[in-house]
Motif scaffolding. Structure first.
Motif, PDB file in Angstrom:
ATOM      1  N   MET A  48       0.842  -1.201   0.000  1.00  0.00           N
ATOM      2  CA  MET A  48       0.000   0.000   0.000  1.00  0.00           C
ATOM      3  C   MET A  48       0.870   1.241   0.000  1.00  0.00           C
ATOM      4  O   MET A  48       1.618   1.478   0.951  1.00  0.00           O
ATOM      5  N   GLU A  49       0.756   2.018  -1.073  1.00  0.00           N
ATOM      6  CA  GLU A  49       1.467   3.290  -1.160  1.00  0.00           C
ATOM      7  C   GLU A  49       0.513   4.413  -1.533  1.00  0.00           C
ATOM      8  O   GLU A  49       0.942   5.488  -1.925  1.00  0.00           O
ATOM      9  N   ASP A  50      -0.783   4.175  -1.403  1.00  0.00           N
ATOM     10  CA  ASP A  50      -1.780   5.213  -1.689  1.00  0.00           C
ATOM     11  C   ASP A  50      -2.021   6.034  -0.419  1.00  0.00           C
ATOM     12  O   ASP A  50      -3.079   6.027   0.172  1.00  0.00           O
ATOM     13  N   THR A  51      -0.977   6.745   0.003  1.00  0.00           N
ATOM     14  CA  THR A  51      -0.999   7.470   1.278  1.00  0.00           C
ATOM     15  C   THR A  51      -1.588   8.876   1.171  1.00  0.00           C
ATOM     16  O   THR A  51      -1.617   9.602   2.158  1.00  0.00           O
ATOM     17  N   HIS A  52      -2.053   9.254  -0.013  1.00  0.00           N
ATOM     18  CA  HIS A  52      -2.733  10.543  -0.189  1.00  0.00           C
ATOM     19  C   HIS A  52      -3.858  10.360  -1.202  1.00  0.00           C
ATOM     20  O   HIS A  52      -3.946   9.331  -1.865  1.00  0.00           O
ATOM     21  N   GLY A  53      -4.719  11.332  -1.278  1.00  0.00           N
ATOM     22  CA  GLY A  53      -5.781  11.270  -2.269  1.00  0.00           C
ATOM     23  C   GLY A  53      -6.996  10.494  -1.797  1.00  0.00           C
ATOM     24  O   GLY A  53      -7.268  10.383  -0.602  1.00  0.00           O
ATOM     25  N   GLU A  54      -7.702   9.900  -2.768  1.00  0.00           N
ATOM     26  CA  GLU A  54      -8.980   9.244  -2.502  1.00  0.00           C
ATOM     27  C   GLU A  54      -8.863   7.936  -1.725  1.00  0.00           C
ATOM     28  O   GLU A  54      -9.790   7.541  -1.035  1.00  0.00           O
ATOM     29  N   GLY A  55      -7.768   7.224  -1.883  1.00  0.00           N
ATOM     30  CA  GLY A  55      -7.581   5.978  -1.155  1.00  0.00           C
ATOM     31  C   GLY A  55      -8.274   4.794  -1.790  1.00  0.00           C
ATOM     32  O   GLY A  55      -8.510   4.765  -2.989  1.00  0.00           O
ATOM     33  N   HIS A  56      -8.640   3.821  -0.963  1.00  0.00           N
ATOM     34  CA  HIS A  56      -9.211   2.560  -1.414  1.00  0.00           C
ATOM     35  C   HIS A  56     -10.296   2.106  -0.450  1.00  0.00           C
ATOM     36  O   HIS A  56     -10.372   2.583   0.681  1.00  0.00           O
ATOM     37  N   HIS A  57     -11.113   1.167  -0.898  1.00  0.00           N
ATOM     38  CA  HIS A  57     -12.159   0.573  -0.066  1.00  0.00           C
ATOM     39  C   HIS A  57     -11.828  -0.900   0.128  1.00  0.00           C
ATOM     40  O   HIS A  57     -11.437  -1.579  -0.828  1.00  0.00           O
ATOM     41  N   THR A  58     -11.969  -1.383   1.357  1.00  0.00           N
ATOM     42  CA  THR A  58     -11.674  -2.780   1.670  1.00  0.00           C
ATOM     43  C   THR A  58     -12.862  -3.402   2.384  1.00  0.00           C
ATOM     44  O   THR A  58     -13.431  -2.790   3.289  1.00  0.00           O
ATOM     45  N   ARG A  59     -13.201  -4.635   1.974  1.00  0.00           N
ATOM     46  CA  ARG A  59     -14.228  -5.381   2.701  1.00  0.00           C
ATOM     47  C   ARG A  59     -13.847  -6.851   2.718  1.00  0.00           C
ATOM     48  O   ARG A  59     -13.265  -7.378   1.758  1.00  0.00           O
ATOM     49  N   VAL A  60     -14.156  -7.511   3.825  1.00  0.00           N
ATOM     50  CA  VAL A  60     -13.887  -8.937   3.964  1.00  0.00           C
ATOM     51  C   VAL A  60     -14.947  -9.684   3.164  1.00  0.00           C
ATOM     52  O   VAL A  60     -16.144  -9.465   3.359  1.00  0.00           O
ATOM     53  N   VAL A  61     -14.498 -10.550   2.243  1.00  0.00           N
ATOM     54  CA  VAL A  61     -15.424 -11.313   1.401  1.00  0.00           C
ATOM     55  C   VAL A  61     -15.450 -12.801   1.756  1.00  0.00           C
ATOM     56  O   VAL A  61     -16.240 -13.548   1.197  1.00  0.00           O
ATOM     57  N   SER A  62     -14.604 -13.217   2.676  1.00  0.00           N
ATOM     58  CA  SER A  62     -14.593 -14.621   3.108  1.00  0.00           C
ATOM     59  C   SER A  62     -15.560 -14.798   4.275  1.00  0.00           C
ATOM     60  O   SER A  62     -15.946 -13.831   4.935  1.00  0.00           O
ATOM     61  N   ASP A  63     -15.943 -16.043   4.529  1.00  0.00           N
ATOM     62  CA  ASP A  63     -16.802 -16.369   5.662  1.00  0.00           C
ATOM     63  C   ASP A  63     -16.031 -16.375   6.976  1.00  0.00           C
ATOM     64  O   ASP A  63     -16.620 -16.453   8.041  1.00  0.00           O
ATOM     65  N   GLU A  64     -14.726 -16.321   6.869  1.00  0.00           N
ATOM     66  CA  GLU A  64     -13.857 -16.316   8.046  1.00  0.00           C
ATOM     67  C   GLU A  64     -13.152 -14.969   8.158  1.00  0.00           C
ATOM     68  O   GLU A  64     -13.162 -14.173   7.221  1.00  0.00           O
ATOM     69  N   ALA A  65     -12.531 -14.730   9.306  1.00  0.00           N
ATOM     70  CA  ALA A  65     -11.764 -13.497   9.503  1.00  0.00           C
ATOM     71  C   ALA A  65     -10.593 -13.444   8.521  1.00  0.00           C
ATOM     72  O   ALA A  65     -10.099 -14.475   8.056  1.00  0.00           O
ATOM     73  N   PHE A  66     -10.174 -12.245   8.205  1.00  0.00           N
ATOM     74  CA  PHE A  66      -9.002 -11.998   7.365  1.00  0.00           C
ATOM     75  C   PHE A  66      -7.829 -11.760   8.301  1.00  0.00           C
ATOM     76  O   PHE A  66      -7.845 -10.817   9.100  1.00  0.00           O
ATOM     77  N   ASP A  67      -6.822 -12.625   8.253  1.00  0.00           N
ATOM     78  CA  ASP A  67      -5.626 -12.495   9.087  1.00  0.00           C
ATOM     79  C   ASP A  67      -4.423 -12.194   8.213  1.00  0.00           C
ATOM     80  O   ASP A  67      -4.253 -12.800   7.144  1.00  0.00           O
ATOM     81  N   ALA A  68      -3.593 -11.263   8.665  1.00  0.00           N
ATOM     82  CA  ALA A  68      -2.443 -10.849   7.868  1.00  0.00           C
ATOM     83  C   ALA A  68      -1.314 -10.386   8.775  1.00  0.00           C
ATOM     84  O   ALA A  68      -1.524 -10.072   9.952  1.00  0.00           O
ATOM     85  N   VAL A  69      -0.134 -10.327   8.190  1.00  0.00           N
ATOM     86  CA  VAL A  69       1.027  -9.684   8.794  1.00  0.00           C
ATOM     87  C   VAL A  69       1.294  -8.444   7.977  1.00  0.00           C
ATOM     88  O   VAL A  69       1.297  -8.497   6.725  1.00  0.00           O
ATOM     89  N   VAL A  70       1.503  -7.314   8.652  1.00  0.00           N
ATOM     90  CA  VAL A  70       1.740  -6.047   7.974  1.00  0.00           C
ATOM     91  C   VAL A  70       3.112  -5.524   8.365  1.00  0.00           C
ATOM     92  O   VAL A  70       3.406  -5.385   9.563  1.00  0.00           O
ATOM     93  N   VAL A  71       3.962  -5.257   7.379  1.00  0.00           N
ATOM     94  CA  VAL A  71       5.266  -4.654   7.589  1.00  0.00           C
ATOM     95  C   VAL A  71       5.130  -3.183   7.214  1.00  0.00           C
ATOM     96  O   VAL A  71       4.739  -2.854   6.091  1.00  0.00           O
ATOM     97  N   GLN A  72       5.446  -2.307   8.184  1.00  0.00           N
ATOM     98  CA  GLN A  72       5.297  -0.873   7.953  1.00  0.00           C
ATOM     99  C   GLN A  72       6.659  -0.248   7.691  1.00  0.00           C
ATOM    100  O   GLN A  72       7.658  -0.603   8.330  1.00  0.00           O
ATOM    101  N   TYR A  73       6.671   0.690   6.750  1.00  0.00           N
ATOM    102  CA  TYR A  73       7.915   1.338   6.338  1.00  0.00           C
ATOM    103  C   TYR A  73       8.100   2.670   7.063  1.00  0.00           C
ATOM    104  O   TYR A  73       7.121   3.285   7.474  1.00  0.00           O
ATOM    105  N   PRO A  74       9.357   3.077   7.211  1.00  0.00           N
ATOM    106  CA  PRO A  74       9.622   4.371   7.907  1.00  0.00           C
ATOM    107  C   PRO A  74       9.000   5.556   7.173  1.00  0.00           C
ATOM    108  O   PRO A  74       8.708   5.505   6.033  1.00  0.00           O
TER     109      PRO A  74
END
Length: 121
Positions: free
Chosen positions: A95-121
């Motif tokens: 994800m590099e859309d740090t300005h502007g309109e951005g994005h929309h996210t929704r969970v489409v699975s029947d289960e929770a969405f689990d992830a690991v997120v690495v954040q940059y300086p």
């Protein structure tokens, strides 16, 4: 290898593109044999993320440049230009859309969405 990059153009409209990552065989952990490795990137921190089934957020820009690796579940992410992608197990989303309109996210699975997120300086 590749990851899915979501970025914002000069007008603040977000777009998807695929980025192919170059790998070079190197001696990484002798005496083990060579492994294929990409160029390193500096990271600030890593966090675990869980979005419950049915989760649906309003459109927003990413709070910072970050890379998400999906462990389980699936989300549909819509760029502000209208292109949609499904992020599921094993997918990598930068994800590099740090300005502007951005994005929309929704969970489409029947289960929770689990992830690991690495954040940059």
């Amino acid at each position: 290898m590749k990851y899915q990059l979501l970025y914002a153009d000069e007008a603040g409209v977000s777009h998807w593109t695929d980025v192919h990552v170059g790998l070079t065989p190197i001696e990484f952990a002798p005496p083990a044999g060579n492994i294929h490795l990409s160029e390193p990137e500096a990271a600030a921190q890593a966090v675990f993320l869980r979005l419950p089934a049915g989760w649906n957020e309003p459109k927003h820009p990413s709070p910072r440049a970050q890379m998400l690796v999906c462990r389980s579940g699936a989300v549909e992410v819509t760029a502000s230009d209208g292109e949609k992608r499904i992020i599921g197990p094993g997918d990598v989303w930068r994800m590099e859309d740090t300005h502007g309109e951005g994005h929309h996210t929704r969970v489409v699975s029947d289960e929770a969405f689990d992830a690991v997120v690495v954040q940059y300086p």
